[in-house]
Write an enzyme that holds these catalytic residues in place. Structure first.
Site, PDB file in Angstrom:
ATOM      1  N   ASP A   1     -14.172   3.587   7.627  1.00  0.00           N
ATOM      2  CA  ASP A   1     -13.239   4.355   6.795  1.00  0.00           C
ATOM      3  C   ASP A   1     -13.951   4.974   5.598  1.00  0.00           C
ATOM      4  O   ASP A   1     -13.612   6.083   5.177  1.00  0.00           O
ATOM      5  CB  ASP A   1     -12.074   3.480   6.313  1.00  0.00           C
TER       6      ASP A   1
ATOM      7  N   LYS B   1      -8.069  -1.023   6.563  1.00  0.00           N
ATOM      8  CA  LYS B   1      -8.464  -1.763   5.357  1.00  0.00           C
ATOM      9  C   LYS B   1      -7.532  -2.943   5.118  1.00  0.00           C
ATOM     10  O   LYS B   1      -7.952  -4.023   4.722  1.00  0.00           O
ATOM     11  CB  LYS B   1      -8.444  -0.817   4.142  1.00  0.00           C
TER      12      LYS B   1
ATOM     13  N   ARG C   1     -13.008  13.421   5.407  1.00  0.00           N
ATOM     14  CA  ARG C   1     -11.665  14.027   5.457  1.00  0.00           C
ATOM     15  C   ARG C   1     -11.338  14.704   4.138  1.00  0.00           C
ATOM     16  O   ARG C   1     -10.770  15.797   4.100  1.00  0.00           O
ATOM     17  CB  ARG C   1     -10.615  12.958   5.771  1.00  0.00           C
TER      18      ARG C   1
ATOM     19  N   HIS D   1       0.841  -1.197   0.000  1.00  0.00           N
ATOM     20  CA  HIS D   1       0.000   0.000   0.000  1.00  0.00           C
ATOM     21  C   HIS D   1       0.873   1.242   0.000  1.00  0.00           C
ATOM     22  O   HIS D   1       1.880   1.301   0.691  1.00  0.00           O
ATOM     23  CB  HIS D   1      -0.939   0.029   1.199  1.00  0.00           C
TER      24      HIS D   1
ATOM     25  N   SER E   1      -6.674   4.842   8.659  1.00  0.00           N
ATOM     26  CA  SER E   1      -7.415   4.668   7.409  1.00  0.00           C
ATOM     27  C   SER E   1      -6.779   3.559   6.568  1.00  0.00           C
ATOM     28  O   SER E   1      -7.457   2.635   6.099  1.00  0.00           O
ATOM     29  CB  SER E   1      -7.414   5.997   6.647  1.00  0.00           C
TER      30      SER E   1
HETATM   31  N1  URA Z   1      -4.816   6.347   1.637  1.00  0.00           N
HETATM   32  C1  URA Z   1      -5.797   5.930   2.476  1.00  0.00           C
HETATM   33  O1  URA Z   1      -6.383   4.856   2.312  1.00  0.00           O
HETATM   34  N2  URA Z   1      -6.097   6.723   3.512  1.00  0.00           N
HETATM   35  C2  URA Z   1      -5.478   7.900   3.752  1.00  0.00           C
HETATM   36  O2  URA Z   1      -5.802   8.540   4.711  1.00  0.00           O
HETATM   37  C3  URA Z   1      -4.457   8.317   2.868  1.00  0.00           C
HETATM   38  C4  URA Z   1      -4.136   7.515   1.808  1.00  0.00           C
END
Ligand code: URA
Length: 466
Positions: free
Chosen positions: A177, A203, A184, A98, A199
């Site tokens: 989220d 996930k 956000r 990620h 966040s």
């Molecule tokens: N990617 C995400 O999933 N969340 C964030 O807050 C920033 C980048």
């Protein structure tokens, strides 16, 4: 919203929680406990806390920060806010990568097939464009027919068949989220390490991963531009994910210029498929190199190589023998995508309007303000102004020069692909303002600035003054 927790068999109950009290506490800089944090996550997930209260809490958290315990509690509460994926039936270790978000950041399309080709299961749950950064799902949806909304059963079937699948969050996976992320994005409360950590990791942890490779961006195009902020985020995410039982590494990488030569939707996929086909386009070496390093760690965590370096060598081999390309095409096909679009990728590319930005003087490209370049890409139509808007698959910017390049006056610096002629001017202006051409070259910036593993992350956090 109010909540009273009752412990079965006991007459006394924990005091009721009220969102207004939690907002005021966070506003006044007082740390919240795990029960209060869980209350916020649950109320976001089932939408029992109104958006205005959540937005106020997010801004209070942004301004006053979240402590380590608060961040860990938020990550776990968000992870547990909905359904989860279990990779146990895949028969392989499951590893994902990620990125904290960038411009032209397309490594997912390379690392997923590279790791899968080497025998690792890659259940990749990705997101859409956020702020000035692009989104993996928006890019994949540039492929005609590609479905990013699979059920968890379909997701598992694609991984069984292809080794990798890249999808979006289901409506029930980490619903906290989904709600907080959208708020956000609209309220200027994205760039906070605790909120970003919770966040991203909620996930990833909900996908039941054995291993996680994080690409934490630093520099002008990152959400956290300053090196020390990015370091803190990297260490925070590694320590939080490791504490939750997932082997994790974070590579701190440069986002002081767009990654590779394409930033947009379809054109980013084209760049990746060229690399998967073994081509070496002139300004794509950084994407290739970073993808191999990230894939090396994934293959190591997936139990197929004793070190990340050995994993990288396996990834190089999967690139050279075409097996990673085969995985990519199989995955696209399994998710309903029309692979024939890649037969002649630039023939398939049909932007509504095109303009070339030329160098205004001779010299060296010394700076690329990458957040501004990201907004320029968004204004072409490649990104959205409001949540839920469609994006133009063919919009974006192709860069013909990068930091360090010597350019002559009148030489093309970039090609802008927009939806309409009217959408060419603003990206052009932004681009001209974002690129600095100087008479002397700037110093080189290393692509990977630092690596955090469980060994140094906790120590870093203990010493970090926050
Ligand atoms: N990617 C995400 O999933 N969340 C964030 O807050 C920033 C980048």
């Amino acid at each position: 919203m109010t909540q009273t927790d009752r412990i079965p068999g006991q007459s006394s109950a924990a005091p009721a929680l009220h969102m207004i009290d939690i907002i005021r506490k966070k506003r006044d800089g007082v740390a919240l406990d795990a029960r209060e944090i869980a209350f916020v996550a649950a109320g976001a997930a089932d939408e029992s806390i109104p958006a205005d209260q959540l937005a106020a809490w997010l801004m209070a958290a942004w301004l006053n920060g979240l402590g380590l315990d608060e961040t860990r509690a938020l990550t776990l509460a968000m992870r547990d806010s909905g359904e989860k994926f279990s990779p146990s039936r895949l028969g392989k270790l499951a590893v994902d990568k990620h990125s904290s978000g960038g411009v032209g950041d397309k490594t997912s399309f390379l690392v997923a097939p590279l790791a899968a080709a080497c025998g690792v299961a890659v259940p990749m749950i990705s997101g859409r464009a956020l702020g000035h950064t692009g989104g993996t799902l928006d890019k994949l949806e540039a492929i005609p027919g590609y479905r990013t909304a699979l059920t968890l059963k379909e997701f598992e079937a694609v991984i069984q068949k292809c080794g990798a699948s890249i999808v979006g969050q289901t409506p029930r996976l980490v619903p906290a989220d989904r709600v907080l992320y959208a708020l956000r994005d609209r309220t200027g409360s994205v760039e906070n390490p605790g909120l970003i950590c919770a966040s991203i990791l909620s996930k990833k942890l909900a996908a039941g991963l054995d291993g996680l490779v994080l690409d934490v961006k630093t520099g002008s195009g990152a959400f956290l531009r300053k090196m020390e902020d990015a370091e803190f985020l990297a260490a925070l995410m590694v320590a939080t994910a490791e504490a939750a039982g997932t082997r994790t590494v974070a590579l701190l990488t440069d986002m002081g210029q767009p990654l590779g030569r394409a930033a947009g939707n379809w054109i980013e996929l084209v760049e990746c498929v060229e690399l998967l086909r073994g081509e070496r386009p002139v300004y794509s070496e950084d994407v290739r190199e970073l993808s191999l390093r990230l894939a090396g760690w994934m293959i190591h965590f997936g139990g197929k190589a004793v070190t990340a370096e050995a994993g990288r060598a396996l990834a190089e081999a999967a690139l050279a023998d075409g097996s990673a390309l085969a995985v990519f095409m199989k995955m696209v096909d399994a998710q309903g995508g029309d692979v024939s679009a890649f037969d002649d990728p630039m023939g398939f590319h049909k932007p509504g309007a095109t303009a070339v930005v030329e160098a205004w003087q001779t010299g060296y490209v010394t700076e690329m303000d990458t957040t501004t370049l990201g907004w320029a890409v968004q204004r072409t139509g490649a990104g959205r102004e409001k949540a839920g808007e469609p994006v133009d698959p063919h919009a974006g910017i192709l860069f013909h020069a990068r930091r360090g390049a010597r350019v002559a006056k009148g030489e093309p610096l970039a090609t802008i692909y927009a939806t309409t002629d009217a959408q060419l001017a603003e990206p052009g202006e932004l681009l001209r303002g974002a690129i600095t051409i100087s008479s002397t070259p700037a110093d080189d910036v290393p692509q990977v600035c630092r690596i955090f593993t469980h060994e140094n992350a906790e120590k870093y956090l203990q010493n970090a003054v926050r």
